[in-house]
Scaffold this active site. Structure first.
Site, PDB file in Angstrom:
ATOM      1  N   HIS A   1      -1.147  -9.741  -3.799  1.00 30.10           N
ATOM      2  CA  HIS A   1      -1.949  -9.095  -4.359  1.00 30.10           C
ATOM      3  C   HIS A   1      -2.769  -9.682  -5.508  1.00 30.10           C
ATOM      4  CE1 HIS A   1      -3.072  -5.332  -6.451  1.00 30.10           C
ATOM      5  NE2 HIS A   1      -2.570  -4.446  -5.482  1.00 30.10           N
ATOM      6  N   THR A   2      -3.217 -10.958  -5.218  1.00 32.56           N
ATOM      7  CA  THR A   2      -3.610 -11.603  -6.188  1.00 32.56           C
ATOM      8  C   THR A   2      -5.114 -10.827  -6.434  1.00 32.56           C
ATOM      9  OG1 THR A   2      -2.765 -13.967  -5.569  1.00 32.56           O
ATOM     10  CG2 THR A   2      -4.949 -13.910  -6.608  1.00 32.56           C
ATOM     11  N   TYR A   3      -5.612 -10.970  -7.885  1.00 29.42           N
ATOM     12  CA  TYR A   3      -6.844 -10.645  -8.363  1.00 29.42           C
ATOM     13  C   TYR A   3      -7.651 -12.007  -8.566  1.00 29.42           C
ATOM     14  CZ  TYR A   3      -4.768  -5.997  -9.511  1.00 29.42           C
ATOM     15  OH  TYR A   3      -4.421  -4.795  -9.715  1.00 29.42           O
TER      16      TYR A   3
ATOM     17  N   HIS B   1       3.616   0.050  -2.920  1.00 29.06           N
ATOM     18  CA  HIS B   1       3.755  -1.318  -2.969  1.00 29.06           C
ATOM     19  C   HIS B   1       5.421  -1.645  -3.032  1.00 29.06           C
ATOM     20  CE1 HIS B   1      -0.309  -2.357  -2.829  1.00 29.06           C
ATOM     21  NE2 HIS B   1      -0.444  -2.370  -4.042  1.00 29.06           N
TER      22      HIS B   1
ATOM     23  N   GLU C   1      -6.549  -7.888   0.299  1.00 28.29           N
ATOM     24  CA  GLU C   1      -5.267  -7.881   0.589  1.00 28.29           C
ATOM     25  C   GLU C   1      -5.029  -7.411   1.954  1.00 28.29           C
ATOM     26  OE1 GLU C   1      -3.095  -4.489  -1.998  1.00 28.29           O
ATOM     27  OE2 GLU C   1      -5.124  -4.754  -2.744  1.00 28.29           O
TER      28      GLU C   1
ATOM     29  N   ASN D   1       0.816  -1.356   0.189  1.00 29.10           N
ATOM     30  CA  ASN D   1      -0.056   0.047  -0.022  1.00 29.10           C
ATOM     31  C   ASN D   1       0.936   1.295   0.222  1.00 29.10           C
ATOM     32  OD1 ASN D   1      -2.470   1.608   0.131  1.00 29.10           O
ATOM     33  ND2 ASN D   1      -3.361  -0.279   0.743  1.00 29.10           N
ATOM     34  N   ARG D   2       0.205   2.549   0.453  1.00 25.96           N
ATOM     35  CA  ARG D   2       0.897   3.853   0.192  1.00 25.96           C
ATOM     36  C   ARG D   2       1.679   4.261   1.392  1.00 25.96           C
ATOM     37  NH1 ARG D   2      -3.598   2.909  -2.981  1.00 25.96           N
ATOM     38  NH2 ARG D   2      -3.337   3.618  -5.062  1.00 25.96           N
TER      39      ARG D   2
ATOM     40  N   ASP E   1     -11.524   1.144  -3.109  1.00 20.01           N
ATOM     41  CA  ASP E   1     -10.100   0.863  -3.276  1.00 20.01           C
ATOM     42  C   ASP E   1      -9.402   1.539  -1.829  1.00 20.01           C
ATOM     43  OD1 ASP E   1      -7.285   0.409  -3.377  1.00 20.01           O
ATOM     44  OD2 ASP E   1      -6.886   1.900  -5.296  1.00 20.01           O
TER      45      ASP E   1
ATOM     46  N   GLN F   1      -7.490  -4.264   2.560  1.00 18.41           N
ATOM     47  CA  GLN F   1      -7.702  -3.704   1.429  1.00 18.41           C
ATOM     48  C   GLN F   1      -8.432  -4.373   0.463  1.00 18.41           C
ATOM     49  OE1 GLN F   1      -6.296  -0.453   1.615  1.00 18.41           O
ATOM     50  NE2 GLN F   1      -6.660   0.341  -0.764  1.00 18.41           N
TER      51      GLN F   1
END
Length: 366
Positions: free
Chosen positions: A192-194, A121, A331, A95-96, A264, A303
């Site tokens: 970070h799997t979609y 990330h 996440e 994340n940020r 998000d 997340q």
């Protein structure tokens, strides 16, 4: 080698183009590993980025499909437009971090900024863009390790990390994270799997029914940096305390949805007196296939991202493009920008301590 853990070379076509993170000497070390259990569930993982490239599970009719977005060869992960982080371990800080800066004991550190003015990330060359050492453990587990050196992407300390993927006979994909450091440093690892429970490339995920065990979120500014507040979800589009379709409220007029172009955001999990212990964070049900996924974690937050930046320009494993909101991420994590937010749980790892956390994705159908 055990029969349920197979290994092969991941396709390397086009690997040189635009790749600054992998040395030529590393090419032969990039491999694809397959975990498979007795039910037929199969997970493929490459040691490039410790990336989950495929998750094959059954639907209610017994039909198998790959539910993880990704590519058929490593060049896709290296050269992908917009760098979606499909399936990768991200870090040193998932994340940020605002403006790519934070302080420890009065000393300021400046990180690589790769998300406008902010750090995302792990930076320009995060853990998703390096080759990890791989070790097969028994029939159903793969341990991936990496040494992030002092100063890498601006972070202090030599950080030794390991992630172990285990596929159980109960269709659980377990992720065990461990890390140690020789200097104080922030650590926040996640996967970070979609997912698309209809199958990768099978349209959008707006009909998936999501439940998140969280009564609060951490709202963000227009740069998706937390404001520092923790606010209740009741009465807002962010209330997933009862399962609902992801698309039900996504189009409502709401400043937070406008900032994220949809969901998000970080949810503050209902941990109560179970802080630091494994709890059920979220569930997802896909009505047309019956596929059901549960997410358990020791982390305080999660997340939820619904693929707002997918734009139909990336082609997946089955040759179909990934449409806008064609995948979702859950996440597990500490909160974004925690090094700069005193009221958030700390992410600082000290020398002599061990970072240790587990997340489980459990797959079934009903």
């Amino acid at each position: 080698m055990k029969k349920n853990l197979l290994v092969g070379m991941l396709g390397l076509v086009g690997i040189l183009a635009g790749c600054a993170s992998v040395k030529t000497a590393d090419f032969d070390d990039i491999k694809l590993y397959t975990l498979k259990n007795k039910t037929g569930t199969m997970v493929k993982i490459t040691n490039y980025g410790a990336t989950v490239t495929s998750i094959v599970t059954t639907d209610r009719e017994g039909q198998m499909a790959d539910i993880a977005l990704g590519y058929n060869d490593v060049s896709g992960y290296m050269n992908a437009v917009d760098k979606p982080y499909f399936g990768s371990i991200v870090g040193r800080y998932g994340n940020r971090i605002a403006l790519g800066r934070f302080s420890i004991d009065g000393e300021e550190y400046e990180l690589a900024t790769n998300n406008n003015a902010n750090h995302l990330h792990g930076g320009v060359i995060g853990f998703d863009k390096v080759v990890w050492d791989a070790e097969v453990i028994g029939a159903h587990a793969l341990r991936l390790s990496y040494l992030a050196k002092d100063g890498e992407e601006g972070y202090p300390g030599n950080l030794q990390i390991a992630v172990t993927y285990t596929l159980t006979e109960d269709n659980e994909l377990k992720l065990d994270y461990v890390a140690t450091t020789d200097k104080k440093t922030p650590v926040n690892l996640t996967n970070h799997t979609y997912f698309n429970l209809k199958g990768e490339g099978e349209g959008d995920i707006l009909g998936h029914e999501l439940l998140i065990n969280a009564k609060a979120t951490t709202p963000v500014d227009s740069g998706l940096i937390p404001t520092g507040k923790i606010i209740p979800v009741a009465g807002t589009p962010f209330d997933f305390t009862t399962a609902k379709a992801i698309g039900r409220d996504i189009g409502k007029k709401d400043q937070q949805l406008e900032f994220g172009l949809g969901y998000d955001h970080n949810w503050v999990l209902d941990k109560g007196d179970k802080d630091g212990k494994m709890t059920l964070a979220a569930t997802v049900y896909e009505p047309t296939t019956g596929r059901f996924m549960e997410v358990f974690t020791q982390e305080p937050g999660i997340q939820f991202y619904c693929g707002n930046f997918l734009a139909g320009n990336l082609k997946g494993k089955a040759g179909r493009t990934y449409v806008n909101r064609g995948g979702f991420c859950l996440e597990t994590q500490h909160y974004p920008d925690s090094p700069n937010q005193k009221n958030f749980p700390s992410t600082i790892l000290n020398p002599g301590e061990e970072y240790k956390t587990m997340t489980i994705y459990r797959f079934s159908a009903k």
